[in-house]
Design a protein around this motif. Sequence first.
Motif, short mmCIF file in Angstrom:
data_model
loop_
_atom_site.label_atom_id
_atom_site.label_comp_id
_atom_site.label_asym_id
_atom_site.label_seq_id
_atom_site.Cartn_x
_atom_site.Cartn_y
_atom_site.Cartn_z
N LEU A 1 0.82 -1.21 0.00
CA LEU A 1 0.00 0.00 0.00
C LEU A 1 0.86 1.26 0.00
CD1 LEU A 1 -2.72 1.55 0.45
CD2 LEU A 1 -2.33 1.18 2.91
N LEU A 2 1.78 1.35 0.94
CA LEU A 2 2.63 2.53 1.03
C LEU A 2 3.48 2.70 -0.22
CD1 LEU A 2 3.77 2.29 4.77
CD2 LEU A 2 2.01 3.79 3.80
N ASN A 3 3.86 1.59 -0.82
CA ASN A 3 4.69 1.64 -2.02
C ASN A 3 3.91 2.23 -3.19
OD1 ASN A 3 6.79 1.17 -3.86
ND2 ASN A 3 6.04 -0.88 -4.33
N TYR A 4 2.71 1.69 -3.49
CA TYR A 4 2.02 2.19 -4.68
C TYR A 4 1.35 3.55 -4.43
CZ TYR A 4 -2.38 -0.06 -2.90
OH TYR A 4 -3.48 -0.45 -2.16
N ALA A 5 1.13 3.91 -3.18
CA ALA A 5 0.57 5.23 -2.89
C ALA A 5 1.62 6.33 -2.92
CB ALA A 5 -0.11 5.21 -1.52
N ALA A 6 2.86 5.99 -2.61
CA ALA A 6 3.88 7.00 -2.31
C ALA A 6 4.14 7.97 -3.46
CB ALA A 6 5.18 6.31 -1.91
N ALA A 7 4.21 7.48 -4.70
CA ALA A 7 4.58 8.36 -5.82
C ALA A 7 3.60 9.52 -5.96
CB ALA A 7 4.65 7.55 -7.11
N SER A 8 2.32 9.28 -5.73
CA SER A 8 1.33 10.35 -5.87
C SER A 8 1.41 11.36 -4.73
CB SER A 8 -0.08 9.77 -5.96
OG SER A 8 -0.45 9.14 -4.76
N PHE A 9 2.18 11.04 -3.70
CA PHE A 9 2.48 12.01 -2.63
C PHE A 9 3.86 12.63 -2.83
CE2 PHE A 9 -0.99 9.71 -0.78
CZ PHE A 9 -1.60 10.57 0.13
N GLY A 10 4.57 12.21 -3.89
CA GLY A 10 5.88 12.77 -4.18
C GLY A 10 6.99 12.18 -3.35
N THR A 11 6.84 10.91 -2.94
CA THR A 11 7.86 10.31 -2.08
C THR A 11 7.99 8.83 -2.39
OG1 THR A 11 8.54 10.14 0.25
CG2 THR A 11 6.19 9.81 -0.21
N ALA A 12 8.66 8.11 -1.51
CA ALA A 12 8.83 6.66 -1.63
C ALA A 12 8.60 6.07 -0.25
CB ALA A 12 10.22 6.29 -2.14
N HIS B 1 14.58 17.43 -7.66
CA HIS B 1 14.99 17.86 -9.00
C HIS B 1 15.08 19.38 -9.11
CE1 HIS B 1 14.94 13.94 -11.17
NE2 HIS B 1 14.15 13.61 -10.15
N ASP B 2 14.36 20.09 -8.26
CA ASP B 2 14.45 21.55 -8.26
C ASP B 2 15.75 22.03 -7.60
OD1 ASP B 2 11.99 21.86 -9.54
OD2 ASP B 2 10.89 21.81 -7.64
N ALA B 3 16.07 21.42 -6.46
CA ALA B 3 17.29 21.81 -5.74
C ALA B 3 18.54 21.15 -6.29
CB ALA B 3 17.14 21.48 -4.25
N GLY B 4 18.37 20.06 -7.05
CA GLY B 4 19.52 19.37 -7.61
C GLY B 4 20.32 18.59 -6.59
N GLU B 5 19.64 18.06 -5.56
CA GLU B 5 20.35 17.29 -4.53
C GLU B 5 19.42 16.25 -3.93
OE1 GLU B 5 21.52 20.03 -1.49
OE2 GLU B 5 19.47 20.41 -0.82
N PHE B 6 20.05 15.26 -3.29
CA PHE B 6 19.30 14.22 -2.61
C PHE B 6 18.90 14.68 -1.21
CE2 PHE B 6 21.27 11.68 -5.90
CZ PHE B 6 20.30 10.73 -6.20
N LEU B 7 17.73 14.25 -0.78
CA LEU B 7 17.24 14.48 0.57
C LEU B 7 16.95 13.14 1.22
CD1 LEU B 7 14.57 17.23 -0.27
CD2 LEU B 7 16.96 17.60 0.40
N TYR B 8 16.91 13.12 2.55
CA TYR B 8 16.56 11.88 3.21
C TYR B 8 15.04 11.71 3.17
CZ TYR B 8 16.51 7.80 6.04
OH TYR B 8 16.31 6.50 6.44
N THR B 9 14.58 10.66 2.55
CA THR B 9 13.16 10.47 2.24
C THR B 9 12.27 10.56 3.47
OG1 THR B 9 13.80 9.01 0.41
CG2 THR B 9 11.51 8.92 1.15
N GLY B 10 12.65 9.84 4.52
CA GLY B 10 11.79 9.75 5.70
C GLY B 10 11.67 11.02 6.50
N ALA B 11 12.41 12.07 6.12
CA ALA B 11 12.35 13.34 6.84
C ALA B 11 11.68 14.43 6.02
CB ALA B 11 13.75 13.78 7.23
N THR B 12 11.21 14.12 4.82
CA THR B 12 10.64 15.14 3.94
C THR B 12 9.20 15.45 4.29
OG1 THR B 12 9.93 13.49 2.32
CG2 THR B 12 12.14 14.44 2.04
N ASP B 13 8.74 16.61 3.86
CA ASP B 13 7.34 17.00 4.06
C ASP B 13 6.41 16.05 3.30
OD1 ASP B 13 8.13 19.14 5.61
OD2 ASP B 13 8.01 20.60 3.96
#
Length: 550
Positions: A239-250, A263-275
């Motif tokens: 569930l979390l896997n197929y839902a995640a992309a439409s929330f902009g995450t993984a 892609h806007d900032a041109g850098e990697f972020l830690y996924t579990g800490a993003t908005d």
Amino acid sequence: MRSTTRRVIGLAAAGALVTGLAACDAGDGGNGDGDGDAVENLDGQRVGAMDDYGVGDTFVATEEVTFDLLYRDHPNYPLDRDWLFFQSLAERNNVQLDPTVAPLSDWDERRSLLIGAGNAPSFIPVTYGGQEAPFVASGAILPVSEYVDLMPHFQDKVERWGLQEELDSLRQEDGHYYLLPGLLEQVRPDYTLAMRTDVLDDLGVAEPTSWDEVREAFEEIADEHDGYPFSDRWEGQALLNYAAASFGTAAGWGYGQGVTFDHDAGEFLYTGATDEYRQLVEYFAGLVEDGLMDPESFTQDDDQALQKLSNENSYAVSTNAQELIGHRNTLDTAIGEGEYEIGKVLVPAGPAGDIIGGTRLESGIMISARAAEQDTFVAMMQFIDWLYYSDEGLEFAKWGVEGETFERSGDTGYTLTEDVDFVGLNPDGSQNLQADFGFFNGVFLLAQGSTHELVLSHLNEEEVEWQEAMAGKQQAPIDPPYPLSEMEREQASLYQNALNDFVQQSTLQFILGQRDLDTWDAYVAELEGMNMTAYVDVVNEAHQRFLQNN
């Protein structure tokens, strides 16, 4: 289960398709700068190779050759030396295969041991992207990007289908990629929500197309029915896997290495800490809090979830095409055939848009470094190109031999012959396409057919319609490569394992209401204390180094 064995098996080819030779310069057709350079120095490795082999040609060795491979033995279709797959190829391709057989249950460990010991066979199928990385530094596997000029069908599909960016994601620190992936013309999603559409119809609720509409549908069901509208399986990971992309995450099964590229900032972020990750967690926490989703969805075993569905204590569950057939069989017994309707809804759109995750690269093939020293190396690469990447070879590996295992139906359709069955397509058939003939074998068919038509060719009409509707959705952007050095990989692994474990634990706590979402900032601070920034810095430094060097 069979112990590891070796035995020569005859292989060959099916009839020819004739189209023009597609010549591909460096930088085109799957090549980055420098790809294919090594093919100029292979004069001593051309035994059995065709002099004029291009797109549309059938590979036929000019003299009998033998290629060894690591063979994954699947319990649903154990290796049979008498399979039609081997017999028909042996008569026409002039090729022998010498397999080292490893059982599915021991596949990953056996593969690692053989490669680490320098005893790996020449080619190693059923390898997913990232699994090749630990073997790069030792030189045990071949930088296959240097040899793709030997593979016209591979290059042709990469170029025509615009797969270069996804292929680049496999590149290692030296700029080469070490895996020949299975290729898909289009992303092939499968997992989504199955919903009792008869219940929706009775309530006058349209099939939901967004996660907001899913919630609204669940609210309507909750008002009129006992139990939970939604009780899930697979511990919520699908569930979390197929839902995640439409929330902009993984998330869930797709959480991966725990980094997401901005892609806007041109850098990697830690996924579990993003908005975006927080928004995903908040959504499902809200379903649980409001009694719309069974909190046991994240802890119960699959049988419990399916029992609730059959007892009408829930009306939705995560599914895929094959599992949907099982749901219907269960509901036929529990409720009665014709007394209900259940189907796959399209993966809902979310805050980030009507976006689905996934990639058009499937499991692929590693080539042992020692294979390039063999006098039949060029012939082997041509054979791999034909079987795994040509339309003709893909059709053969999937459906078999026309007139013996299938007949053509129209221009693009396939019908199994009278006594052959596969996934219930011909339930009266007494022989199985996989177990009795050796076709549709994951060792020899990496992407279920690769072309969109061939991928869909074994699916029922309902699933084909679902896939066609899903094809209109936007694919999430592909993250760029960040190949780590061996030392960086060891350090990152220490960080990553602890971080991932904490994210998975905290995600469950947030969703189940065991931890208040008001403590999100404290949760992020805890990630910081577990070297989150240091981990992301390693990833970003590797990404920048790759850009500078390539």
